[in-house]
Structures are given as structure tokens and as C-alpha cells.
Scaffold this motif. Structure first.
Motif, PDB file in Angstrom:
ATOM      1  N   ALA A  23      34.105  53.520  -6.776  1.00 15.83           N
ATOM      2  CA  ALA A  23      35.554  53.623  -6.958  1.00 15.83           C
ATOM      3  C   ALA A  23      36.088  52.506  -7.851  1.00 15.83           C
ATOM      4  O   ALA A  23      35.428  51.496  -8.078  1.00 15.83           O
ATOM      5  CB  ALA A  23      36.241  53.543  -5.596  1.00 15.83           C
ATOM      6  N   LEU A  27      41.663  52.793  -5.654  1.00 24.27           N
ATOM      7  CA  LEU A  27      41.273  53.847  -4.711  1.00 24.27           C
ATOM      8  C   LEU A  27      41.940  55.198  -5.000  1.00 24.27           C
ATOM      9  O   LEU A  27      41.881  56.104  -4.182  1.00 24.27           O
ATOM     10  CB  LEU A  27      41.569  53.454  -3.254  1.00 24.27           C
ATOM     11  CG  LEU A  27      40.796  52.282  -2.689  1.00 24.27           C
ATOM     12  CD1 LEU A  27      41.311  51.935  -1.288  1.00 24.27           C
ATOM     13  CD2 LEU A  27      39.311  52.590  -2.648  1.00 24.27           C
ATOM     14  N   CYS A  49      43.287  57.590   0.849  1.00 25.65           N
ATOM     15  CA  CYS A  49      43.260  56.423  -0.036  1.00 25.65           C
ATOM     16  C   CYS A  49      44.669  55.865  -0.234  1.00 25.65           C
ATOM     17  O   CYS A  49      44.865  54.649  -0.239  1.00 25.65           O
ATOM     18  CB  CYS A  49      42.632  56.786  -1.379  1.00 25.65           C
ATOM     19  SG  CYS A  49      40.831  56.984  -1.314  1.00 25.65           S
ATOM     20  N   HIS A  81      34.012  54.271  -0.076  1.00 30.45           N
ATOM     21  CA  HIS A  81      34.458  53.799  -1.381  1.00 30.45           C
ATOM     22  C   HIS A  81      34.049  52.329  -1.539  1.00 30.45           C
ATOM     23  O   HIS A  81      34.304  51.525  -0.640  1.00 30.45           O
ATOM     24  CB  HIS A  81      35.980  53.902  -1.496  1.00 30.45           C
ATOM     25  CG  HIS A  81      36.499  55.272  -1.196  1.00 30.45           C
ATOM     26  ND1 HIS A  81      36.706  56.219  -2.173  1.00 30.45           N
ATOM     27  CD2 HIS A  81      36.841  55.861  -0.015  1.00 30.45           C
ATOM     28  CE1 HIS A  81      37.150  57.328  -1.615  1.00 30.45           C
ATOM     29  NE2 HIS A  81      37.241  57.135  -0.304  1.00 30.45           N
TER      30      HIS A  81
END
Length: 169
Positions: A23, A27, A49, A81
Motif C-alpha cells: 500500500a 491507504l 481504510c 496493508h
């Protein structure tokens, strides 16, 4: 002992407990693996996110750390992530890249994930040389105590696959 496997293919098609997303710190999606995961996984990933950004990660997810969300429409249960460092010749950022793998495995253990699929973190637009990225990834996973039964490196590009295969064999 965690088994390491290697797959040439699309990480968004992996039926595993958790898929690791390379990521960006926002995010909120991007290019490469990040964009593919958000597109295929659908709006639920982005919604979680955004909630993370509204709370604990208001400034974004720091480089080397990891956090989990739903996997939305992916065949996985979760997306982990992690933000890899950009490669630079001026500074050794390999400890941050290793931290991506350690942090992701820690989160996987917290989720009780048994199979986790990783991309080659930072080896795309962040410019990490493939051989070095593969060495750091494989060595870190091998040296990190985890309850994860399988770490699957999923590599789209044949050059990345070959770099990881040289480290695993």
C-alpha cells in the motif's frame, strides 16, 4: 516452521487467509498491487481504510508498519496493508523493508491466519532492485517467528519470480 511457496500469478486471485497489500501511506488505493487489490476487492476495503484514516492512522500508515482490513470481494478473508520504503542509493532503508514483512506476519498471527500471500513489496514503483528485495523478503520471513503455516510469494512478473525462486531454492 513456516513453509515458503512461490506462485507466478495475480495476488488478487489467491485463496488464502490474508493477502498482503503493498500500500501507499494514504491507504486509499493507488497503482500496482495496491490498485489491483482495491479494484478487485471492492468498496468495503476502501471504506475500512477510510475509517482507519479517520482514527488511528490520521497521518497515514507509517512505512514498515501493517494493518488489516476486510478483503471485500477477494477470495481471501483479510487484506494486510503495509507501506514499503522507496529505494534510494543515499540511505540504507532495508530495515524498513524487512519491517514490512515482520509487521505483516505479526498482524497475520493476530488474525490467526494460516496462509498469507505476499507481493514483492517495494520492488515495483518504489524502485527496489529485485534481487535485493527478494533476499530481504525471504530472509526476513525465514527469521521471523510466526504461527503462519504458509507464506506464498505471488509474483506477477517473470523477473520477480526468478529473483524469488533463486532465494527459495
Amino acid at each position: 516452521m513456516t513453509a515458503l511457496t512461490l506462485v507466478r500469478g495475480d495476488i488478487t486471485e489467491q485463496s488464502v487467509d490474508a493477502v498482503v497489500n503493498a500500500a501507499n501511506s494514504s491507504l486509499l488505493g493507488g497503482g500496482g498491487v495496491d490498485g489491483a487489490i482495491h479494484r478487485r476487492g471492492g468498496p468495503d476495503i476502501l471504506a475500512e481504510c477510510r475509517a482507519l484514516r479517520a482514527g488511528r492512522y490520521g497521518e497515514g500508515l507509517p512505512t514498515g508498519e501493517a494493518v488489516a482490513t476486510t478483503a471485500g470481494r477477494l477470495p481471501a478473508r483479510w487484506v494486510i496493508h503495509t507501506v514499503g520504503p522507496a529505494h534510494t542509493e543515499d540511505e540504507d532503508r532495508s530495515p524498513l523493508l524487512a519491517s514490512c514483512y515482520r509487521s505483516s506476519l505479526r498482524v497475520a498471527d493476530e488474525l490467526d491466519a494460516h496462509a498469507v500471500a505476499f507481493p514483492a513489496v517495494s520492488a515495483g514503483v518504489y524502485g527496489w532492485p529485485l534481487d535485493e528485495a527478494a533476499r530481504i523478503a525471504v530472509d526476513t520471513v525465514r527469521q521471523t517467528p510466526a504461527r503462519v503455516a504458509e507464506v506464498r510469494f505471488v509474483l506477477f512478473d517473470p523477473r520477480a519470480y526468478d529473483a524469488f525462486a533463486a532465494r527459495i531454492d
